[in-house]
Design an enzyme around this catalytic site. Sequence first.
Site, PDB file in Angstrom:
ATOM      1  N   CYS A 185       0.024  49.929  22.661  1.00 55.58           N
ATOM      2  CA  CYS A 185       0.431  50.549  21.395  1.00 55.58           C
ATOM      3  C   CYS A 185       0.162  49.549  20.288  1.00 55.58           C
ATOM      4  CB  CYS A 185       1.919  50.894  21.456  1.00 55.58           C
ATOM      5  SG  CYS A 185       2.556  51.646  19.948  1.00 55.58           S
ATOM      6  N   HIS A 191       2.354  59.998  24.117  1.00 55.98           N
ATOM      7  CA  HIS A 191       2.617  58.690  23.503  1.00 55.98           C
ATOM      8  C   HIS A 191       2.770  58.831  21.980  1.00 55.98           C
ATOM      9  CE1 HIS A 191       1.887  54.203  23.100  1.00 55.98           C
ATOM     10  NE2 HIS A 191       1.741  54.642  21.856  1.00 55.98           N
ATOM     11  N   GLU A 192       1.820  59.539  21.354  1.00 55.61           N
ATOM     12  CA  GLU A 192       1.854  59.645  19.885  1.00 55.61           C
ATOM     13  C   GLU A 192       3.048  60.462  19.419  1.00 55.61           C
ATOM     14  OE1 GLU A 192       0.174  57.639  18.259  1.00 55.61           O
ATOM     15  OE2 GLU A 192      -1.094  57.070  19.937  1.00 55.61           O
ATOM     16  N   HIS A 247       6.357  58.714  19.153  1.00 61.58           N
ATOM     17  CA  HIS A 247       6.599  57.953  17.921  1.00 61.58           C
ATOM     18  C   HIS A 247       7.378  58.795  16.902  1.00 61.58           C
ATOM     19  CE1 HIS A 247       4.470  54.168  18.487  1.00 61.58           C
ATOM     20  NE2 HIS A 247       3.411  54.791  18.953  1.00 61.58           N
TER      21      HIS A 247
HETATM   22 NI    NI Z   1       1.834  53.791  19.935  1.00 60.51          NI
END
Ligand code: NI
Length: 188
Positions: free
Chosen positions: A111, A153-154, A157
């Site tokens: 990341c 993953h995105e 966030h």
């Molecule tokens: Ni990330």
Amino acid sequence: MPTRRGRARGRALIRDILRMGDPRLLQPSARVEAFGTPALEALLEDLRDTMAARDGAGLAAPQIGVALQVVIFGGAPSARYPDAGEVPYTELVNPVLTPLSDEVEEGWEGCLSVPGFRGVVPRYLHLRYEGCDPRGQPLRREVSGFHARVVQHECDHLAGILYPMRMRDMARFGFTDILFPEAAAAED
Ligand code: NI
């Protein structure tokens, strides 16, 4: 679009990326309510330029300090993520993810907000994502594997979740150049 050309000529578009420990990375982001606005276009432009400059596979708006539900991912394969070429370049706003099975796969992730590290993270193997593009057009896909991993993953966030918070085995977390010395030359 004179505004965007002006920005491209006049200013650096590469934004600083917040790093783990910054409380802004732990805050949930707000839904985008207005589409096709100059502010949203400028945000997407900054995300694109910043992701390209840092050779990322994806980037979420909160990583550049903007608490809105906007992510980008995919595009050209990078040295950091050779699999990224399998994923079409996508700009996704207000995403909702729905797993399509209970199947989970472990895989290495990094990341840009956790620079220099990699860790093994469990992710759903198959999922549907729905949302819209920055002009408000609906977007809906069913994806698997690396594409599904990047989206999870995105979108994490946007909920204030960084990948180490998803890890089950911290023995599989470490410095990238120690874990993968052969790739170190291409690293950040
Ligand atoms: Ni990330």
